[in-house]
Design a protein around this motif. Sequence first.
Motif, mmCIF file in Angstrom:
data_model
loop_
_atom_site.group_PDB
_atom_site.id
_atom_site.type_symbol
_atom_site.label_atom_id
_atom_site.label_comp_id
_atom_site.label_asym_id
_atom_site.label_seq_id
_atom_site.Cartn_x
_atom_site.Cartn_y
_atom_site.Cartn_z
ATOM 1 N N ARG A 157 11.332 -3.864 1.474
ATOM 2 C CA ARG A 157 10.149 -3.732 0.612
ATOM 3 C C ARG A 157 9.501 -5.106 0.384
ATOM 4 O O ARG A 157 8.263 -5.240 0.395
ATOM 5 C CB ARG A 157 10.546 -3.123 -0.733
ATOM 6 N N ARG A 158 10.342 -6.139 0.194
ATOM 7 C CA ARG A 158 9.790 -7.482 -0.057
ATOM 8 C C ARG A 158 9.008 -7.978 1.167
ATOM 9 O O ARG A 158 7.892 -8.505 1.040
ATOM 10 C CB ARG A 158 10.944 -8.448 -0.372
ATOM 11 N N ALA A 159 9.590 -7.813 2.353
ATOM 12 C CA ALA A 159 8.917 -8.258 3.586
ATOM 13 C C ALA A 159 7.616 -7.491 3.790
ATOM 14 O O ALA A 159 6.593 -8.072 4.191
ATOM 15 C CB ALA A 159 9.849 -8.060 4.776
ATOM 16 N N ALA A 160 7.629 -6.176 3.493
ATOM 17 C CA ALA A 160 6.429 -5.359 3.697
ATOM 18 C C ALA A 160 5.311 -5.780 2.760
ATOM 19 O O ALA A 160 4.134 -5.856 3.169
ATOM 20 C CB ALA A 160 6.785 -3.884 3.478
ATOM 21 N N ILE A 161 5.652 -6.071 1.498
ATOM 22 C CA ILE A 161 4.606 -6.474 0.546
ATOM 23 C C ILE A 161 4.043 -7.838 0.923
ATOM 24 O O ILE A 161 2.849 -8.112 0.732
ATOM 25 C CB ILE A 161 5.129 -6.443 -0.913
ATOM 26 N N LEU A 182 -2.817 -9.357 4.338
ATOM 27 C CA LEU A 182 -4.027 -8.582 4.639
ATOM 28 C C LEU A 182 -4.919 -8.391 3.422
ATOM 29 O O LEU A 182 -5.968 -7.744 3.519
ATOM 30 C CB LEU A 182 -3.639 -7.198 5.182
ATOM 31 N N SER A 183 -4.485 -8.859 2.263
ATOM 32 C CA SER A 183 -5.291 -8.651 1.059
ATOM 33 C C SER A 183 -6.604 -9.433 1.182
ATOM 34 O O SER A 183 -6.633 -10.554 1.690
ATOM 35 C CB SER A 183 -4.529 -9.098 -0.184
ATOM 36 N N GLY A 184 -7.624 -8.834 0.712
ATOM 37 C CA GLY A 184 -8.947 -9.471 0.815
ATOM 38 C C GLY A 184 -9.690 -9.077 2.058
ATOM 39 O O GLY A 184 -10.882 -9.356 2.193
ATOM 40 N N VAL A 185 -9.013 -8.461 2.996
ATOM 41 C CA VAL A 185 -9.682 -8.047 4.233
ATOM 42 C C VAL A 185 -10.395 -6.729 3.968
ATOM 43 O O VAL A 185 -9.817 -5.804 3.400
ATOM 44 C CB VAL A 185 -8.650 -7.882 5.379
ATOM 45 N N VAL A 234 -6.315 0.514 -1.661
ATOM 46 C CA VAL A 234 -4.860 0.701 -1.810
ATOM 47 C C VAL A 234 -4.168 -0.643 -1.795
ATOM 48 O O VAL A 234 -3.299 -0.928 -2.637
ATOM 49 C CB VAL A 234 -4.327 1.604 -0.673
ATOM 50 N N ILE A 235 -4.555 -1.505 -0.824
ATOM 51 C CA ILE A 235 -3.898 -2.827 -0.711
ATOM 52 C C ILE A 235 -4.148 -3.629 -1.977
ATOM 53 O O ILE A 235 -3.237 -4.231 -2.560
ATOM 54 C CB ILE A 235 -4.408 -3.581 0.541
ATOM 55 N N GLY A 236 -5.413 -3.595 -2.403
ATOM 56 C CA GLY A 236 -5.752 -4.340 -3.617
ATOM 57 C C GLY A 236 -5.009 -3.811 -4.841
ATOM 58 O O GLY A 236 -4.708 -4.566 -5.778
ATOM 59 N N HIS A 237 -4.732 -2.519 -4.872
ATOM 60 C CA HIS A 237 -4.016 -1.925 -6.015
ATOM 61 C C HIS A 237 -2.528 -2.263 -5.994
ATOM 62 O O HIS A 237 -1.898 -2.456 -7.042
ATOM 63 C CB HIS A 237 -4.215 -0.402 -5.973
ATOM 64 N N LEU A 238 -1.968 -2.350 -4.776
ATOM 65 C CA LEU A 238 -0.513 -2.517 -4.663
ATOM 66 C C LEU A 238 -0.062 -3.972 -4.676
ATOM 67 O O LEU A 238 1.006 -4.283 -5.220
ATOM 68 C CB LEU A 238 -0.018 -1.846 -3.376
ATOM 69 N N VAL A 239 -0.811 -4.836 -4.043
ATOM 70 C CA VAL A 239 -0.370 -6.242 -3.882
ATOM 71 C C VAL A 239 -0.087 -6.915 -5.214
ATOM 72 O O VAL A 239 0.949 -7.603 -5.355
ATOM 73 C CB VAL A 239 -1.404 -7.042 -3.050
ATOM 74 N N SER A 263 0.362 7.695 -7.280
ATOM 75 C CA SER A 263 0.000 8.883 -8.059
ATOM 76 C C SER A 263 -1.000 8.511 -9.148
ATOM 77 O O SER A 263 -1.993 9.215 -9.372
ATOM 78 C CB SER A 263 1.258 9.501 -8.670
ATOM 79 N N ALA A 264 -0.730 7.388 -9.813
ATOM 80 C CA ALA A 264 -1.637 6.938 -10.875
ATOM 81 C C ALA A 264 -3.001 6.556 -10.295
ATOM 82 O O ALA A 264 -4.051 6.811 -10.899
ATOM 83 C CB ALA A 264 -1.018 5.746 -11.598
ATOM 84 N N LEU A 265 -2.976 5.956 -9.091
ATOM 85 C CA LEU A 265 -4.223 5.519 -8.457
ATOM 86 C C LEU A 265 -5.120 6.717 -8.139
ATOM 87 O O LEU A 265 -6.327 6.692 -8.420
ATOM 88 C CB LEU A 265 -3.896 4.746 -7.173
ATOM 89 N N PHE A 266 -4.520 7.765 -7.558
ATOM 90 C CA PHE A 266 -5.334 8.896 -7.102
ATOM 91 C C PHE A 266 -5.445 10.017 -8.129
ATOM 92 O O PHE A 266 -6.007 11.075 -7.834
ATOM 93 C CB PHE A 266 -4.741 9.468 -5.803
#
Length: 1988
Positions: free
Chosen positions: A934-938, A944-947, A954-959, A977-980
């Motif tokens: 999970r750490r490596a994936a984040i 990729l954030s900002g792209v 989704v990226i902006g919400h999770l990062v 779930s909270a996002l959508f």
Amino acid sequence: MTSLAQQLQRLALPQSDPSLLSRHEVASLLFDPKEAATIDRDTAFAIGCTGLEELLAIDPSFEQFEAPLFSQLAKTLERSVQTKAVNKQLDENLSLFLIHLSPYFLLKPAQKCLEWLIHRFHIHLYNEDSLIACVLPYHETRIFVRVIQLLKINSSKHKWFWLLPVKQSGVPLAKGTLITHCYKDLGFMDFICSLVMKSVKVFAEYPGSSAQLRVLLAFYATTIVSALVAAEHISDNIVAKLFPYIQKGLKSSLPDYRAATYMIICQISVKVTMEDTVVNSLASQIIKTLTKIPSLIKEGLGSLIVLLQRQKPESLGKKPFTHLCDVPDLITILHGISETYDVSPLLRYMLPRLVAAVIHHVSGEETEGMDGQMYKKHLEAVLTRISLKSGLDRLLASLLFEKYISYTSQEEIDSDKVSLLNEQFLPLIRLLESKYPRTLDLVLEEHLKEITDLKQQELFHQFISLSTSGGKYQFLADSDTSLMLSLNHTLAPVRLLAVNHLKNMKTSKEGIDESFIKEAILTRLGDDNVDVIVSALSAFQIFKQHFSSEVTISNLLNLFQREDFSKNREWYKVLEIAADILIKEEILSENDQLSNQVVAHLLPFMVISNDDMQSAEMKIAIYLSKSGICSLHPLLRGWKEALENVIKSTKSGKLIGVANQKMIQVLADNINSGDPSSMLKMVEDLISVGEKESFSLKQKVTFHVIVSVLVSCCSPLEETHFPFAIRVFSLLQKKVKKLESVMTAVEIPLEWHFELMVDRGIPVELWAHYIEQLNSAQRVAVEDSVLLVFSLKNFIYALKAPKSFPKDDTWWNPEQLEEDSRDYLRLLIGVFELILGGVDTVHFKVLMKLFIKVHLEDVLQLFKFFSVLWTYGSSLSNPLNCTVKTALQTQALYAGCAMLSSQTTEHKRQLASVSSPVVTSLLINLGNPIKEVRRAAIHCLQALSGVVSHFHLVIGHLVPKAEEITSDATYVVQDLSALFEELRREKKSKSHQNLSETLKTLLYCVYSCPSYIAKDLMNILQEVSGEVVLSQLLPTAEQLLKKIQKEPTAVLKDEAILLHLTLGKYNEYSASLLHKDPKCLDIFIRAVHTTKELYTGVPTTQITALEKITKPFFAAIADEKVQQKLLQMLFDLLVNCKNSHCAQTVSSVFKGISVNAEQVRVELEPPDKAKALGTVQQTRRQKMQQKKSQDQESVQEVGGSYWQRVTLILELLQHKKKLKSPQILIPTLFNLLSRCLEPLPREQGNMEYTKQLILSCLLNICQKLSPDGGRIPKDILDEEKFNVELIVQCIRLSEMPQTHHHALLLLGTVAGIFPDKVLHNIMSIFTFMGASVMRLDDTYSFQVINKTVKMVIPALIQSGNGDSVEVTRNVEEIVVKIMNVFVDALPHVPEHRRLPVLVQLVDTLGAERFLWVLLILLFEQYVTKTVLVAACGEKDAILEADTEFWVSVCCEFSVQHQIQSLMNILQYLIKLPEEKEEPIPKTVSSKSEPQEGMLQIFNVDTHTSKQLRHFKFLSVSFMSQLLASNNFLKKVIDGGGPQILKGLEQRLLETVLGYINAVAQALEKNADKLTVKFWRALLSKAYDVLDKVNALLPTETFIPVIRGLVCNPLPSVRRKALDLLNNKLQQNAHWKEKTVYRFLKLVPVLLAIVQGGKEAEEEQAINRQMALYTLKLLCKNFGAGHPEPFVPVLDAAVNLISPERKEERNVLGSALLCVAEVASTLEALAVPQLPRLMPSLLATVRNTSALVSSEVYLLSALAALQKVVETLPHFISPYLEGVLSQCALFVSTVKGFLILRCLAKQNSYIAVSFIFPFPPSTDEAFFDSENNTEKCCLLLQFILNCLYKIFLFDTQHFISKERAEALMMPLVDQLENRLGGEESFQERVTKQLIPCIAQFSVAMADDSLWKPLNYQILLKTRDSSPKVRFAALITVLALAEKLKENYIVLLPESIPFLAELMEDECEEVERQCQKTVQQLEVTLGEPLQSYF
């Protein structure tokens, strides 16, 4: 017992036994001792002779015992007086007879004979041992016990005392007890053994008598053997005791006896260690027995084997052996035994003697009478037929060798003898060698070491010449040892000599076997001396035809493996010869497998590892290339020429590199150009060579050559052969992994780095360098690593992507790739993982760059590859057949992160776009359970954030939540779930639209990506739901469902799980889509119908889809049509499914959802059928209008499938709770029930179960609508819709108990809701229950009855509690009918259910109102039914049982209810007519008039008069029994005693008294009729009831109750109350003072009744009489202690008897009795009343006419007078004259007499003086009036009667001597008193005078007075009057009859008088005298005629 007594007892002889003298009890076997005492000797003799005759018919040998034991002489023989010799002979005869008798002991004839012997010869005393011996084999029988009980064995010193427990207990002797005593008491063991011996000896005289001994011998064997087994230690004494009997048993000709002996020998052998002499003796005897008696040979041999096996003696000697050999079929029998058991102990004894016997036969030393050839035959037979184990084969071989050497080594031995010996031994040795080939060799090898001189060698050679393998042991001339030893000699020259000798031998030569030569050559091929090996190879060539190709190739290739040029260069020759032989093998050209094996083994010798042309390695390499092996196998084709060219054209320094490169090229070309299948096999062999561990230089070089060849073969024609490549890579991978630590540490020089990037083979220089390093043995692993790195580089270049590989697709989907593409991707992953492991080193970094450059040069392709590495670990299907471990996944993520960070913005945008798998792959890793992943994936997402992309939301919400995501694996699910969640709200904002687009993009990936990624993506989106989600996933679901339905199904496990997750989106949030999008519903229904089980552990699609139909989901469906469709689907599924899991799921789904009843109703309706009819009337109308054709259509319409569907729906409804408006279903259910009751075609089967379900559903609906069982409002459920009639009809038509139960339960519930409807059908219900349900004996039926009663009855009762009397009476009549149903059914109800059923019924109805009704019905049933069916003798028992049951029923209720019921029954009985009237034609109305207002229970019209009377009598009898029953009394006591009655007792008494009054009146009416007896009996029973009620009341309660009853206005009640009081007072109980006080309070009340007044009626007079009697009893009981209250009583009584008052006589009588009692009690207090009392009394007594007319009155008056005289004798002197004068008149009465007696006590002569005035004649008249004679006669008669009674009842010796003397003469003189004439005189004398005088003699009781009395009477015989003489004679006779034998003393003086009368002048007197004499003779028992 003292010691002296014991000694005397021991010395006592049997004839002194006291039982012989007693005849009260006699010893007997067949009879009871007392019965036997009555049997005489003749009878016993007859019994014995009968038994003997029967035995003679069975066995004639019994004839010899007839004379000594069963003759007339024996009958009279008394042994106790005979001589010793006679008794000895008798004992012998008896013993012999008992031995003969023993086999027949259990037969009746034998027992008869024993009975005679016991009776006559007392064998139970004289012959105890013989008798026990006779019966002992039968010790487990009852008759044995009977025999033992005859014995006198009570003394502890007695021999058979141990049998005393058997005698006392009567239980047969247990086998264990017998066995224990046997081994503990040697005397008893000896007794058994000697008994057997004696019996065998006796029966030996009779041929064919073995059958008789069978029982005894079986007993003998089992007892002795069991005793030996049971004994812990067998002493020498036991063995010594048994040994003589064993010897005799062995000699016996009886097989059974011998068999028993064998068993005993075996058991002794097992448990005892015996000395050799004993063993030898036993064995010799057994062997001799076997030869003498040819039976049981197998058993005898078996015992001999056991003996030898267990004892192991040193030797048995020679003699037994000869006998043993004579046993017929010895070896055959031993062979049979050997198949199961070990016979080696016997063979160990036989074999040495058999061999010795053969030698003796040759030498001529044969035993007398024995044939020498027999021993040889025995030996051959042993070898042929018996398997020699336990070293016996070796023993025999040694014996043969030793005996042979021993015999032939004798000096001056004859050569003929030796030849004869050889002739005898040859077949034996050959036979031994054939069966045990190794044994002889081992023996000879052992003995060979011991041979020292030439003579022994010669003899040895002679012996081995006899064997087939004798050549092995020939001595070689040059080595002085045998060929075998030479071949295995330690010195190489000797071995070489032996091999050379082998080459010169021919196999045909005698004594040499082929196997020996082959084994020798092959062994020497493995020699460590090269010269020996070369010689062995030449020998191998000579004997080559004896070796198979496989053996040849295998052994020659072993030589190549063993070569060692470094130690001996001569190995070169060996390999050359071996190669030549190999090449010449023809099979190599035919067998590819063998040729591949040869090439694989020879290849290391063909690789160039030395550039010295003279070296052995180079020579053999060149020799092999030229040897023809290259032309033999296609792999080496062209190598010969290639090697020659290389050698010619290459400098010596580069030869190694060039030659190996050339070899690689040649081999690779041959593999690529060869036949693929054969080459693939060759490659496998090469790989297997490569996989082996390399140790030598050759092996290591060969490995690298093979690897290079294999790598270069991977991609022929620019296309990779992937199966081949995978195999090669696995080889490379293993080697790299093994050297991983070295490879990551080694540093390859920079000059070689360029070579690593170039696509060519291993450099030539590297080969030379490698071999140089290996030769110097330096850095071997490092050099291997370097070559491996180059091989890996070559493999990267060799690997080519297949054309089918979709490099440009968004996803590299392993699930959809072709096979080559999957293999390619798998190899890419493998190579990447391999390089990644050492990426820290420079050369691996170079390889990584090379790998990316060659295969993943494009950035998008690189990240597609990364996406595979990031996600493949979660694939369950594993299409690539490889594993991506978490470590590799994490490394790949970090590598990808690094690569992403270094990418340009444009590249990043591309990578973050929808066309790239990067973002999706990274998102699913955020939910990975491994934290590091999970750490490596984040981190990657952060890159990729900002792209700008579709995923930027989704990226902006999770990062920003990197930390939370890293910490918690489930966080991303919640966060998304909270996002959508906003999408669920109905907002159309821009952010809402963006979110929607983002979600759609994500969900689109599910459709396009691999299923394992889609599965993980669905997992992280599991909390995201809604219409958008479901609509986007529908294509995926549809696609997967189609895939499942295809045949064959090829659905991956990941796809199956994905489908389940997709179906999970059918929830309450997306339910609205079902009616918006028809496709959505269609897909769901298709999923429900998809039943295939795809994977174990994964639920089927059907189950998953069904589980989604939850209560919220179903409720969220807005369209009712959709709901209806889903319901229809569920029901259809249930009808058609064959899977129990599916059915359970449907059931649980339906149970969970909330359904409207209307929807269920629609499903219950038949297809295309009109709406159900609502009312009963409409139903009836429609039925009337239907025609037959319509009926048929209807029946066809409602077919089997429809009913099946209905049944299943109804089953679901059973447990359905969430059903809205259930009342809607009621008309439909009744319609269905109506259809069920219609006749249906046979094929539709039984509808009972459906009926039960319908009824159960109706019950559930009723319970839901009315939980408390009350009425339901009309607006909810209309009463008309509830068709109770249909339910009742269902009950009537059905035969199934379960249907009845359901219907009754429903009716019970409905009774509370619609009572009126149920009331109309109530009788139908209960009539049915009585006829069926109550007869069933199960708990469920019982509960149904209870439930029905509880539900229906209360409603019925409640409806009857109205104001109208008519309604109440109507209900009561219905209740009576219901109860009648129960009572009628009672005989058929199981007994244990009867009481609970009735109790429940009455409890529900109300015991207070209806218990009495039940009892009356029970009585009626008994009277009308039970009595009729009962047998005559059973009536009383049945009545008793029934009464007990009725009492039990009553006692289940309270005492108050029982009392009330009894009163109701009595009141009912009073209302019943006395008798049934004769039938008179009347109108109906008039007929019912008498019974108006009366509940009709017992219908008089339908019963006979007899039944009516029986019913009344039974009812009253039952009341009496109930009140006296223990249960009732216990109920009263448990309830707190009689106080609980609370006034009921008085009412009950009044009721009972009223009934008694009625019965009494009926009795009076019917006094002159036949029924009078019945009324009397009934009255008696009624009084009995009254007594029971009275007894029930305690005195404290009783007195107030009686006081109240005494004051009752009814005279009859008052009278009976007084009667009860009198009964209570007569009980003579001990009253408490308080109670006495209460009783005394009744005196004034009673006095008031007595003083009733003039207007008192007749009935009241009776009451006054009873009141006086009660006062008398009260005075009697309490007057002594409390006299004062009774003074008024005396006063009132005196007033009553005063002459002035005219009272009724009975009242006066009672008053007189009261006076008597009160006066006697008051004593002194009565004195004041005497002046009034005595005159009244005397006046009453003087009233003669009144007294004479009423005897009671007379007695009362006299009683009063007597009591006054007794009590106050001192105060009555003024009245004495009057008393006496009146008593004289009544002296004949007892009372008159008692008065006189009382007076006489005061003066003894009063009575006498009273009699004296009466003269003996009528000269002086006592009365001076008319009729004086008559009066005098009457007075005289009374006086005599009075005296007679005085004499008769004199118990206190009133007639003393003085009084007797005073009375004697007056009485005797009356014989002459002829007052009143002849007739009067005669009557007076016979009736009064003579009985009086006779009784007077008895009353005297004094013999001194008898004589004068007798004499005075005799004097009257001399009277002149014949009448007086006649009377005197009769008086004498009467006197004699009274005195009986006491009269004898008076006889002497009577004889003369009688003699005179014998000649009397009057004939009548004379005849009477004769009669008198005769009567006296009879009376006295003595003859008197002699005196006359």
